[in-house]
Structures are given as C-alpha cells and as structure tokens.
Design a protein around this motif. Sequence first.
Motif, PDB file in Angstrom:
ATOM      1  N   TYR A  63       0.857  -1.195   0.000  1.00  0.00           N
ATOM      2  CA  TYR A  63       0.000   0.000   0.000  1.00  0.00           C
ATOM      3  C   TYR A  63       0.885   1.235   0.000  1.00  0.00           C
ATOM      4  O   TYR A  63       1.738   1.395   0.881  1.00  0.00           O
ATOM      5  CB  TYR A  63      -0.899   0.027   1.243  1.00  0.00           C
ATOM      6  CG  TYR A  63      -1.761  -1.205   1.375  1.00  0.00           C
ATOM      7  CD1 TYR A  63      -3.045  -1.236   0.833  1.00  0.00           C
ATOM      8  CD2 TYR A  63      -1.286  -2.340   2.030  1.00  0.00           C
ATOM      9  CE1 TYR A  63      -3.840  -2.376   0.938  1.00  0.00           C
ATOM     10  CE2 TYR A  63      -2.065  -3.478   2.139  1.00  0.00           C
ATOM     11  CZ  TYR A  63      -3.337  -3.498   1.597  1.00  0.00           C
ATOM     12  OH  TYR A  63      -4.115  -4.622   1.699  1.00  0.00           O
ATOM     13  N   THR A  65       0.666   5.320   0.042  1.00  0.00           N
ATOM     14  CA  THR A  65      -0.368   6.311   0.353  1.00  0.00           C
ATOM     15  C   THR A  65       0.163   7.737   0.318  1.00  0.00           C
ATOM     16  O   THR A  65       1.208   8.041   0.902  1.00  0.00           O
ATOM     17  CB  THR A  65      -0.968   6.026   1.744  1.00  0.00           C
ATOM     18  OG1 THR A  65      -1.543   4.717   1.729  1.00  0.00           O
ATOM     19  CG2 THR A  65      -2.043   7.053   2.104  1.00  0.00           C
ATOM     20  N   MET A  75     -10.698   6.493   2.411  1.00  0.00           N
ATOM     21  CA  MET A  75      -9.692   6.784   1.385  1.00  0.00           C
ATOM     22  C   MET A  75     -10.198   6.432  -0.015  1.00  0.00           C
ATOM     23  O   MET A  75     -11.152   5.689  -0.197  1.00  0.00           O
ATOM     24  CB  MET A  75      -8.419   5.996   1.677  1.00  0.00           C
ATOM     25  CG  MET A  75      -8.597   4.481   1.637  1.00  0.00           C
ATOM     26  SD  MET A  75      -7.038   3.637   2.063  1.00  0.00           S
ATOM     27  CE  MET A  75      -7.629   1.991   2.445  1.00  0.00           C
ATOM     28  N   ASP A 117      -6.989  10.690   1.913  1.00  0.00           N
ATOM     29  CA  ASP A 117      -5.879   9.800   1.536  1.00  0.00           C
ATOM     30  C   ASP A 117      -6.164   9.115   0.195  1.00  0.00           C
ATOM     31  O   ASP A 117      -7.290   8.682  -0.056  1.00  0.00           O
ATOM     32  CB  ASP A 117      -5.693   8.692   2.587  1.00  0.00           C
ATOM     33  CG  ASP A 117      -4.998   9.208   3.845  1.00  0.00           C
ATOM     34  OD1 ASP A 117      -4.803  10.444   3.957  1.00  0.00           O
ATOM     35  OD2 ASP A 117      -4.663   8.367   4.701  1.00  0.00           O
ATOM     36  N   THR A 119      -4.599   5.894  -1.943  1.00  0.00           N
ATOM     37  CA  THR A 119      -3.695   4.749  -1.774  1.00  0.00           C
ATOM     38  C   THR A 119      -3.617   3.918  -3.049  1.00  0.00           C
ATOM     39  O   THR A 119      -4.645   3.568  -3.641  1.00  0.00           O
ATOM     40  CB  THR A 119      -4.186   3.854  -0.618  1.00  0.00           C
ATOM     41  OG1 THR A 119      -4.116   4.602   0.604  1.00  0.00           O
ATOM     42  CG2 THR A 119      -3.320   2.607  -0.480  1.00  0.00           C
TER      43      THR A 119
END
Lengths: 416, 416
Positions: A63, A65, A75, A117, A119
């Motif tokens: 991941y 981010t 996210m 966020d 990701t």
Amino acid sequence: MSPDPDIKLAEHLFTALRDASTDGKGVTRDAYGQGEQTAHTIISNCAKELGLLVNIDGSGNLYLTLPGKDRSRPMRMTGSHLDSVPVGGNFDGAAGVIAGLAVLAGWRAAGYVPAVDVTVMGIRAEESTWFPYSYLGSKAAFGLVDNTVLDLRRADTGRTLRDHMVDLGLDPGRFGRPALNAEGIDRFIELHIEQGPKLVNAKVPVGIVTGIRGSFRYRDMRWLGKYAHSGAVDRRDRSDAVRAAAVWMAGIDAEWEALDEAGEDLVVTVGKLATNPTEHAFSKVAGELDCCIDVRSISEEVLDRYDQILRAKASTVCQRTATKVEFGQKTGSRPALMHPGLVGLLGAYASTRGINAMDMPSGAGHDAAVFANLGVKTAMIFVRNEHGSHNPDEAMALDDFALAARLLADGLADDR
Amino acid sequence: MSPDPDIKLAEHLFTALRDASTDGKGVTRDAYGQGEQTAHTIISNCAKELGLLVNIDGSGNLYLTLPGKDRSRPMRMTGSHLDSVPVGGNFDGAAGVIAGLAVLAGWRAAGYVPAVDVTVMGIRAEESTWFPYSYLGSKAAFGLVDNTVLDLRRADTGRTLRDHMVDLGLDPGRFGRPALNAEGIDRFIELHIEQGPKLVNAKVPVGIVTGIRGSFRYRDMRWLGKYAHSGAVDRRDRSDAVRAAAVWMAGIDAEWEALDEAGEDLVVTVGKLATNPTEHAFSKVAGELDCCIDVRSISEEVLDRYDQILRAKASTVCQRTATKVEFGQKTGSRPALMHPGLVGLLGAYASTRGINAMDMPSGAGHDAAVFANLGVKTAMIFVRNEHGSHNPDEAMALDDFALAARLLADGLADDR
C-alpha cells in the motif's frame, strides 16, 4: 482539475520491471515468488523515494499512500496486481500500479494535496494459474480467505503457499488478516490493459468498464477409459478417453455457439489438455486424458445454465463411449457490476478532456470485482493493447497509457 | 505327426524374460536398447544350450535353426519380435519366439529331424512407438530399408538408430544388408497373442488369421492457433487450437461411425494429445496442440478414402476456427492377406487335434505382413489373451499357448 501524472516515471518503471522479470521470451512474475517479489521491491523503493507512506499487510500486499487533507475520512484507492502469468507480458497488472504511482508522483511534484488519503495497492497473486484461487491477494486483504489456502500448491513448483511465503520472509501466521474494510474505502478505480481486441478493433485508446465477467473452472478434469491396442480392438469394444473428451468438447462447443448467436455473454476455454506421457503411445487407445475448462460470463444465470450443459453432455458421452469423467473441484468468481455513478463520472471527464473513450464489459476477471462485490464504489479504466495479454507480445502504447492515467487522476481527485 | 513342443521350457523362458525386463509396472523391452537386447541374449543362450545354429544378421535380428534332412531346400520359418511397448506386457511378441523355440526343443529332445531347415527368428524393433517406422527389423532383414533410417530418432531418447546400434556393439554400416530372400523361404508362420478381445469374447483358445490390417499414421500432427486471454477474447476473435482439434476429432469420429455401421473394416485412434506445457494455462486459449492419429483397415481402398476424409474435415475446421493444421509425415503399412492354403492346413490340423480354433482377421500389424507382401506363403496363429496388449495386464493362459504351439509345430512339420 488535478495535475498531470508523471509519465516519464511510468516509462522508467515499466523498463525496470521488464528488465527485472524477463524470462528470455516474455516476463514471468511468479505469484509469491521471486518474480512478483522483485516487482514489489521496485515499486516500494520508488514510493519511498517519492515520500509516500509504504505499508505491507499480513498477506504481502503493498500500500502506497499520499496523505490527504482529512486523513480521517474514507480513502480513495487505485492499483492492480504485480504478478504475471508464466511467459506473460509486461503490462498486465503492472500498468495499474504504475499508473497509480505516476498519478501520486505528479501530484506530489505539483504540491497538490488531495481531499482524503489516496492509496495505490500492489496486489498479490491475481493470476490464478499459479495458485488455483481467484483473487487470492485482494480477498486476503479483506480477510475473506481462511487458513486452508496456505495449503494450496503452486502449479509449477508443487509447493504450498505457506512455503512460498516463508521463502519471501513473510509470516504465514499473518496471512489473511484483514487490512481493508469496505466502509473505509470511498472508491476503487483499477487501470488495466484491455486483454481482448475490442479497443484495437474500434480504434479507441481508452475503455470504461461497465462490468466484469464471473467464471467457473474445473482445473483438474479427468477422462478415464481403458488403454488398448490401437489396431486390435474394434470400435464397439473401446473405452477411448480421447474420443470421449473430443466428442464432449465438440458438443459443448455447439451449445456455446448457439448461446453466442442468441446474444448471451459467454466464453469457453479448454486451455490445457494431455494424455498421460508415461503411458500413452500412438499405437494405444488412450486410457486417460487430463484437461481443464474455464467458463466466463457477465451473467450468473448463464454460468449456471452452461454448467448444467457441461455435466449433461459429459454424462451422455460417457454412456456412449464406455468412459468415465471426473470433474474435480469447481472454483470460480462472481460477475461484478461497476458503479454506474463512477462510470458516468469517468465518461464525463473523458468528454471534458477530449479523450476518446468507450464503455465496455470486461471479459477478464480483475481484483476490482472483489471490491465491487463488497459494495465498494468501483470502476475500471482499460488501455488499448494489441495482441491480447497473457503472452509476451502485449503492446500498449505509452500515449494511450498517458490518456488513461490522466482519466484515473481525475477519477481519484474528484471530490463529489 | 511331429513331437510335442517343450512347454516347460516355454514357461521358464517367459519367467526369465519378465524378470529381466520388468519396469516395476509392466515390462519394457526398448527396441535397439537394453531391454530388447537382454531378451535376445536370453533366447540366444537357450538356443545354444539346445544345440541349435545361432546367427545374427547385420540389423541385429536373431536366427535359431534346427537343420533339416535336406539343407539345400527353402527353409520353414517362424518367430516374432522381442521388443515391447513402454510399460507393456510380457507376451506380445515374445510368445512367438518362445513358441518356436519350444517346438524345436521338443523335436530335438525326441530326436525328430524335419525335412528341411526350420528357423525361429527373433525380430528387432516391431513396436514402432520407439522408432517411427513400421516393421523395421523384418524389413531390414529383407534389405527393404535404406540407410536414411539410421538417422531415425527413438521417441524416448531422441537418439538415432545409429547411436543405439553402436551402444549394443552392432555395426551400423551393416544395417539393412539382406539376410533373407522370399525364394529361400518355404513358409512363415507367426504365433502371437491376440491383442483384441475376440477370442476371449468367443471363448475360443486359438485363432487362425486370415489377413492383417494395414495402416497409415500421422505421428506429428500440429494444430496451430493463437494464444489469447481466456476471458477477454470473444468467440469470433479466437484461434483456438484445442477447439479446432476437438471439432475435427468429433467430425472424423462421426464418419468412422458411419463407415463402421456400413460394415467397413476400420479403426481410428488418437492416442497422444497435448497442449504445450511450457506455454499453456487454464486461463489461456491454446495456441498449439500436438497429436497423432493411427488408422487401420484390412482394405487399402478404405484407408485411402478415410485419409481424404481426415484432410477434408481438417480443412473445413481450419476455415471455421481460424486455425492451421500441419499433418506432418505420413507413415504406414500395407494390408496383407494370409495364404489360404496354409490357413486351411492349420484349420485342418486344429480339427484333427480337437483344438477349438476360429478364423479371424488381425487388427494389429505384424511382421508376418512383410513376409506375406513379399509373396512368402504366410500364416499366423493367435492365442487367446485377456485385457488386450500393449499394457502390463496382458493375460495369456499357458494351456492356450500350448494348444497354439502344438498347431505351430504341425504347421512347420507338414511336408505337403
């Protein structure tokens, strides 16, 4: 509108991946093996250099981010898988991870901070030619698999997933621990090369996917007859495994043709087939034939109907040819619809940007199906690609990729 | 009438051969390899102990001769081959050599001297699953092969006949030198297990063969399509090698069924079949399929007609499926009729002896076909055998063998 993706970086990463995973003829990034791991390392190192947050879950998924203005809200995700089939191409899977990274790199360079966020996920083991399980990595990320999958054996090595994880320094005891939950994800957009010829034939660089075919598979079918002399045993006294399988395959092919002509969505593939090399001979009636079958459709009803056809035809053929058939374990995946709102949004951005894009179903399965079937708002962007996929001749033009990555950036940046 | 064959000796030799050539599952006496050679050595040593004349020709065939009263007249011959298929049975071939030796041993023990020389031949390489050539050993004995066959490669080792001869201490330069000529042979009678179920089904211990099926084979057929993703490429865009081969096989099977029902003599076998293990996957449309086909009939006209059917059907299928087919080299053998007078003679002896025997065609090919097609007065005696041949489960009862060997002795002793 959001800043442009960093296509130079993408180009560099495609080259780095190809160089690291070439097998002489194509690329081989074996799931939970050195090929896939090398790809994870290259992508992870690049993300660190870009200053992104890097995490690895218990199943080995990656991941990357870029923190948003409000880190507490669900996210937005993108990404794809980093494994390939044996002797495959460089773009199937990797293009989706590299596109996500190119988007975040472009944003970071421009000082753009998204609302929440964003990701990029590097997913493990999507190509189930390695481990006989559909969407192993993404399902594991959601905690949807149980521990028995650790005993699955990789088709080429015959060794278990557990052993392969240990090889990579991953702890099998942590496999399948939930790292994602549907409520925590605002949307998932997967970019992928098209694996069929539709965009090439239509001369359109970008596709927006409306749904993903589901599938069922019998990976270990066996036809059983009786070995016999090819000259001395007459037709009525034979139990010929090859003849039985051939008549069956031709029979189900005729049924497929009828369904296809009736407009039903269906593809049927017997991709592997072999008599037993330790016992067969040109002068022996074959007593064994191993094969597999892969059946896909956008419609669960069609899948069920065709499964019944397979079994009914096999039963008739076995009676006629004095043979037996073992279908073996059935595996597969559910069809998945993409989110109409998100599909429409991407179409609108394409229109605004002047990107020539068309709506289309996805014939191949994708990790996006796992997200969609869990209720995550999901979409997919296809990039035109010549010569199909799962072979060394995949050919995606970087210009087409840039258009698709541009659309991906828009889809991830949109705050509606 | 002539003295009885030595069945105790035969029993001993069957055991010795089995022990020397077991492969764990069945017996493997590889042509021009250690398995066949060991059999030649066992038989040759036994003949020497019996005081027979032992000769080996330039091609490695073995000749065991009991001199007759008049050594200048054409000899009477019997014998068969000493190789087996891979993982085969102990009786296919060997029974004919052992029967001949049992006859000569019985005669010698009784002080019986035949009118002319009687020779038992141990023939090389009859099972063409090793070297792709029908009746290699017996044709070589008559000088019917040219030197190019020395370049034939054995299917399992990939090495040439030349190399295999050198391994055995045989001189490849002498291969194919004529050791026999038709004028020098008064008659040839080959004893062999039946390789089909006719005698078992009819509950008759002995068969008298009326003719031998000829054959044609394509050992290296290839179906060529295009590898593609099994989900993403629709029916109309596929070139599926497996689908093409299956439709073809089902099509020619229907034609075979029609000919069979019309009473034509024909058997059709696709004994080997495989997609390419280095490229295939359950999620790929197959771009390649290798197979072979073996077609046999007592009628040359039927063989020719069916060959045309194979090619016409293949051409139609290729057009329909956008695939190509390569038939590769065609090999085969001519059908052969047995000598009616000799067939009648054996039938008369069976009747006199009270041996239950029936006339029947031979579905399998035999070296006797080479003798017959050269104009030698030829016959064959079949022994009832369960479970077919070319497999480890061949089951010939020694009592049945004794009846057949008795008939062989009569056929070889008869002075008419």
